[in-house]
Design a protein around this motif. Structure first.
Motif, PDB file in Angstrom:
ATOM      1  N   ILE A  85      41.487   5.420  57.015  1.00 29.76           N
ATOM      2  CA  ILE A  85      40.674   4.520  56.186  1.00 29.76           C
ATOM      3  C   ILE A  85      39.412   5.268  55.778  1.00 29.76           C
ATOM      4  O   ILE A  85      38.578   5.589  56.615  1.00 29.76           O
ATOM      5  CB  ILE A  85      40.276   3.254  56.976  1.00 29.76           C
ATOM      6  N   SER A  98      38.846   3.055  50.662  1.00 32.55           N
ATOM      7  CA  SER A  98      38.500   1.685  51.035  1.00 32.55           C
ATOM      8  C   SER A  98      37.052   1.381  50.737  1.00 32.55           C
ATOM      9  O   SER A  98      36.265   2.268  50.414  1.00 32.55           O
ATOM     10  CB  SER A  98      38.756   1.477  52.529  1.00 32.55           C
ATOM     11  N   HIS A 135      39.940  -3.100  55.919  1.00 33.17           N
ATOM     12  CA  HIS A 135      40.691  -2.974  57.172  1.00 33.17           C
ATOM     13  C   HIS A 135      41.722  -4.089  57.319  1.00 33.17           C
ATOM     14  O   HIS A 135      42.841  -3.847  57.753  1.00 33.17           O
ATOM     15  CB  HIS A 135      39.737  -3.047  58.368  1.00 33.17           C
TER      16      HIS A 135
END
Lengths: 74, 266
Positions: B142, B233, B46
């Motif tokens: 994400i 991610s 993030h």
């Protein structure tokens, strides 16, 4: 061999000691300090400053934007 | 011996002082990122994506017209970290709120920032319909394959065999279905102009991801339709790995299911 001289400054209080800069550095410049910051993390520092070329790899992967990179062309 | 070490240290310090001058600065934290330390776990993807979005907004000079829509999930506090206008959406409803903001303020540059639990689970309907309407927004997605904030439970995007707190034996596709490749689904909708899948685990992928973010913002300013940028991610805390191990595991396993690259570019 002529190469650029670089240096990084780590924002110690922002660093969380995730080791990602250490893994990304192609010259093995960075390591985690024995000391901890106010959050209790072992922050990154230049253990092998002479090898730094200012390539910015460490700062690109840093999730906390703690690394400022300086470079002098040789 | 002590004198030699001292001299060496002194030499190093002097050299560093010469290098560390404002004129030699090549990279630093963008002023758009606030000084508030991010609450994310060490090594979380993030932070990198936040940083890239802030850098692109600064480079394009669109700070005053950009409005972000924060999700529910780990990134719920995104509004504390990037110095632009924000709205906080209910869980999964960021594309609906982005639709409203963009229609009320058509000259604004609106983007949503969502995780996979937000975008691909509870917000699937909003995501698909916003993309199908071709809303003039950018969606930053994400995808770490789990619900990170609530303790690492299995998400629709969890890959086959992946161990999570609610699939301790690994995801069984006969019982729990297949991982949802929602970006691929969105490519077939006429409203999307740009769908791409990126990662931020190495310097090279970070540079490519930044270009993708810039393109999404440029599409939004050109009113071309919906742009979707997926970031494959890591959630090292949820995956129970170190940040570096998580990056390696992602490259080895996640990229097989979610290969990187542009899926649609019109």
């Amino acid at each position: 061999m002529a190469r650029n001289k670089g240096a990084v400054v780590v924002n110690i209080e922002r660093c969380k000691g995730c080791h990602l800069c250490e893994e990304a550095c192609p010259s093995d410049v960075l390591e985690m300090n024995q000391q901890t910051n106010a959050m209790g993390y072992h922050y990154a520092y230049m253990a092998n400053a002479e090898a730094c070329t200012g390539c910015v790899s460490c700062a690109y992967v840093c999730p906390d934007a703690c690394i400022t990179v300086y470079r002098v062309k040789s | 011996m002590q004198i030699a070490t001292y001299l060496l240290q002194n030499h190093t310090i002097m050299t560093l002082q010469e290098i560390i001058q404002p004129a030699n600065k090549v990279y630093g934290k963008t002023p758009l990122l606030t000084d508030t330390p991010m609450h994310y776990c060490p090594g979380c993807s993030h932070g990198v994506v936040h940083k890239l979005i802030a850098e692109v907004i600064e480079e394009m000079g669109i700070q005053d017209i950009t409005i972000g829509i924060a999700p529910v999930g780990c990134a719920v506090f995104a509004y504390n970290y990037i110095d632009i206008d924000w709205q906080e959406a209910a869980h999964g409803r960021a594309p609906a709120l982005a639709t409203a903001v963009n229609r009320l303020l058509p000259e604004s540059c609106v983007f949503t920032y969502q995780g996979d639990g937000d975008l691909a689970a509870i917000g699937t309907a909003e995501t698909i319909h916003a993309c199908n309407r071709g809303e003039n927004i950018a969606i930053f997605f994400i995808n770490n394959g789990i619900y990170g904030m609530t303790g690492g439970q299995m998400a629709p995007t969890t890959i086959e065999g992946m161990v999570t707190s609610t699939s301790p034996e690994g995801r069984d596709v006969m019982l729990e279905g297949y991982p949802l490749k929602i970006s691929n689904l969105l490519t077939i909708l006429d409203g999307t102009c740009y769908v791409t899948r990126q990662a931020v685990h190495t310097p090279a992928t970070v540079i490519r991801a930044k270009k993708a973010i810039r393109k999404a913002f440029e599409n939004t300013l050109a009113k071309k339709g919906t742009s979707v940028v997926e970031f494959v991610s890591t959630c090292n805390s949820g995956w129970k790995m170190t940040p570096h191990q998580a990056n390696q595991w992602m490259a080895e396993h996640m990229f097989k299911v979610y290969p990187l690259g542009d899926l649609k570019d019109q």
